[in-house]
Each structure stands twice: as C-alpha cells, then as structure tokens.
Design a protein around this motif. Sequence first.
Motif, short mmCIF file in Angstrom:
data_model
loop_
_atom_site.label_atom_id
_atom_site.label_comp_id
_atom_site.label_asym_id
_atom_site.label_seq_id
_atom_site.Cartn_x
_atom_site.Cartn_y
_atom_site.Cartn_z
N LEU A 118 0.83 -1.20 -0.16
CA LEU A 118 -0.03 0.16 0.10
C LEU A 118 1.04 1.27 -0.14
O LEU A 118 0.51 2.21 -0.74
N ASN A 119 1.86 1.21 0.71
CA ASN A 119 2.82 2.34 0.86
C ASN A 119 3.30 2.80 -0.45
O ASN A 119 3.51 3.92 -1.04
N LEU B 86 -9.00 2.11 -0.69
CA LEU B 86 -10.24 1.42 -1.03
C LEU B 86 -10.03 0.53 -2.12
O LEU B 86 -10.68 -0.79 -1.99
N ILE B 87 -8.98 0.59 -2.88
CA ILE B 87 -8.76 -0.02 -4.09
C ILE B 87 -7.77 -1.06 -3.92
O ILE B 87 -6.46 -0.42 -4.59
N ASN C 272 -7.53 -5.53 -8.02
CA ASN C 272 -8.64 -5.51 -9.12
C ASN C 272 -9.84 -6.03 -8.59
O ASN C 272 -10.85 -5.32 -9.14
N GLU C 273 -9.90 -6.79 -7.73
CA GLU C 273 -11.32 -7.51 -7.21
C GLU C 273 -11.98 -6.67 -6.37
O GLU C 273 -13.14 -6.63 -6.26
N ASP C 274 -11.11 -5.66 -5.86
CA ASP C 274 -12.01 -4.46 -5.08
C ASP C 274 -12.94 -3.76 -5.66
O ASP C 274 -14.00 -3.37 -5.25
N LYS D 164 -18.42 -2.20 -6.83
CA LYS D 164 -19.65 -2.14 -7.71
C LYS D 164 -20.84 -2.69 -7.19
O LYS D 164 -21.81 -2.22 -7.08
N LYS D 165 -20.61 -3.91 -6.63
CA LYS D 165 -21.68 -4.67 -5.78
C LYS D 165 -22.26 -3.91 -4.73
O LYS D 165 -23.37 -3.97 -4.25
#
Length: 160
Positions: A76-77, A121-122, A125-127, A132-133
């Motif tokens: 993430l960093n 938040l992302i 890629n599945e995030d 969306k869901k």
Amino acid sequence: MFQDSRWVGGTWDLKQFQKDGVTHWDSVIDAEVRRRKWLEDNPESSSNEEPVLFDTSIIPWWAWMKRFHLPEAELLNGRAAMVGFFMAYFVDSLTGVGLVDQMGNFFCKTLLFVAVAGVLLIRKNEDIETLKKLVEESTFYDKQWQASWQDENSSSSKDS
C-alpha cells in the motif's frame, strides 16, 4: 486423515519447529496454512477421540504482523507513493504549481485526499468489483421502495 510428523496429539509440536533453540514461527504458520488448505480440500468430521487442540493464539501477535500485515502495508505504501508522485507531476503539468506550492492549494489537497482514499479502498482489481456490488446493493432497496410506490400510484390512477 491429515498427516504430518510435527502434528502430535491434535496440535503442532513446537519443539520440532525450533532452530538454534528458538521457535521459527513462520514455519509454524506455513504448516498451519497447509493443514487448513488440506482440510478445505478433504473435509473430515471432528471427534473426541482425536480432538484438535491447536489454537492460533499460541503464535505471538508480532509473528502474524510480520508475516501478513507488513507485506500488505509495504504494498500500500508503494502504491500510495507512486500515485502521489504521479498526481504531483500531473498537477504541476496542469496548473504550473510546483510541488512545494501544492501543499497550500485546496485543489491539490483534494486530489491528494482522493488519491489516498483510492489507494486504501482499491487494493486489488477485485476490490473494484466489490465496490460495484456494494453500490448496487445499497441502491437495491431504494429501487424496491420506488417501485412499490410506482405500482401503488399506477393502480390508483387506473381506478379513477
């Protein structure tokens, strides 16, 4: 039945995971991950004759942090740094405001907030699909509510 020479009496024999007199916790975690994967692929019923006594809390919290949370934090960093550098370059190209001057600019602070929120938040890629869901689910009940009123309004207009 699950078989491993280090699995003794329903738990891991921690003495068999020692190196130089110190328990190698990564090896314990690896063994437990393999055991749980095996159980997923080959479910077996539990019994009192051979109870599972292993509790993941015997592994110190810092071993879990080092193994699973620190690599995620590094990922993430790294992403945040790349996005931040790109956004600073983009704003500099777009507005001519240099990197130091961007810290006092409201537009730049807003873009920084959006970039950091996006990185948090992302993560994969599945995030994106998950978000969306989540949006679809959050609007589903509103759509049902609106549809129930539309049905009622259309039936009352037919009665008139």
